[in-house]
Design a protein around this motif. Structure first.
Motif, PDB file in Angstrom:
ATOM      1  N   LYS A  11      28.086  11.845  44.588  1.00 48.12           N
ATOM      2  CA  LYS A  11      28.516  13.061  43.907  1.00 48.12           C
ATOM      3  C   LYS A  11      29.573  13.808  44.718  1.00 48.12           C
ATOM      4  N   SER A  12      29.329  14.014  45.997  1.00 48.71           N
ATOM      5  CA  SER A  12      30.305  14.748  46.814  1.00 48.71           C
ATOM      6  C   SER A  12      31.599  13.950  46.987  1.00 48.71           C
ATOM      7  N   MET A  15      33.653  14.377  43.759  1.00 41.87           N
ATOM      8  CA  MET A  15      34.238  15.709  43.694  1.00 41.87           C
ATOM      9  C   MET A  15      35.390  15.854  44.693  1.00 41.87           C
ATOM     10  N   SER A  19      39.364  16.456  43.796  1.00 38.35           N
ATOM     11  CA  SER A  19      40.083  17.583  44.386  1.00 38.35           C
ATOM     12  C   SER A  19      41.354  17.109  45.104  1.00 38.35           C
ATOM     13  N   PRO A  44      34.529  17.949  36.912  1.00 38.67           N
ATOM     14  CA  PRO A  44      33.975  18.325  38.215  1.00 38.67           C
ATOM     15  C   PRO A  44      32.905  19.419  38.119  1.00 38.67           C
ATOM     16  N   SER A  45      33.092  20.393  37.220  1.00 39.67           N
ATOM     17  CA  SER A  45      32.083  21.451  37.087  1.00 39.67           C
ATOM     18  C   SER A  45      30.777  20.892  36.534  1.00 39.67           C
ATOM     19  N   ALA A  48      29.088  18.913  39.359  1.00 38.15           N
ATOM     20  CA  ALA A  48      28.487  19.794  40.365  1.00 38.15           C
ATOM     21  C   ALA A  48      27.092  20.244  39.949  1.00 38.15           C
ATOM     22  N   GLU A  49      26.876  20.399  38.654  1.00 35.87           N
ATOM     23  CA  GLU A  49      25.583  20.876  38.152  1.00 35.87           C
ATOM     24  C   GLU A  49      24.626  19.756  37.764  1.00 35.87           C
TER      25      GLU A  49
END
Length: 179
Positions: A11-12, A15, A19, A44-45, A48-49
């Motif tokens: 996940k990171s 993201m 970016s 990405p939002s 993140a969730e």
């Protein structure tokens, strides 16, 4: 990815790569596709969730289908698909679009996934795979996939995944400029 504890790293990494591409290389096109029993494009939002608790399966076939559609919309781009996975495909889409899940992987799931990677390769894309589990079945499978798609296999520890993915992305960009 919950089973092997690799969800956070994947996940990171997704993201961070998103970016990097959108800020430093805005002329490049990037799309994040998550795959469990089905695949979906993730903003990405949303990513993140997103919680790993509700996800089951590895439907790489569907993920590759979505990637191929994305590449078709960006036909003038250098087509590269980066796959991060910690397991062999355990899900596929039936002809009517219904997801099918089974562990251990069924021959039909493997065959549908291989057929989709071959379609991706015929579209001119390279598929590089980051395998987060040293399981011999997964390693054999991803080597077969990357051979079919002219790609490479990486087997980083999950704590070094981001480093490997970013380095591969930057290497592929350098290759594009030299052509």
């Amino acid at each position: 990815m919950a089973l092997r504890g690799t969800w956070g790293a994947a996940k990171s990494t997704a993201m961070a790569l998103h970016s990097l591409v959108t800020t430093r290389f805005p002329q490049d096109a990037i799309e994040i596709i998550g795959f469990a029993s089905t695949a979906q494009v993730l903003k990405p939002s949303t990513l993140a969730e997103l919680s790993v608790d509700t996800l089951q399966g590895t439907n790489l076939q569907h993920g590759l289908m979505l990637a191929r559609r994305f590449l078709a919309r960006h036909h003038d781009a250098e087509p590269v698909v980066l796959v991060v996975t910690d397991g062999e495909p355990t899900a596929h889409l039936e002809d009517d679009g219904t997801p099918f899940f089974c562990w251990p992987p069924m021959p039909e799931t493997i065959a549908r996934t291989v057929a989709e990677v071959e379609r991706v390769a015929r579209s001119g894309a390279t598929v590089n795979v980051f395998a987060l589990d040293p399981d011999p079945g997964l390693v054999h499978f991803v080597h077969d996939l990357t051979e079919r798609a002219g790609g490479r296999v990486f087997t980083p520890d999950s704590d070094r995944l981001g480093e490997f993915v970013v380095a591969d992305y930057l290497r592929s960009r350098r290759g594009r400029r030299s052509r």
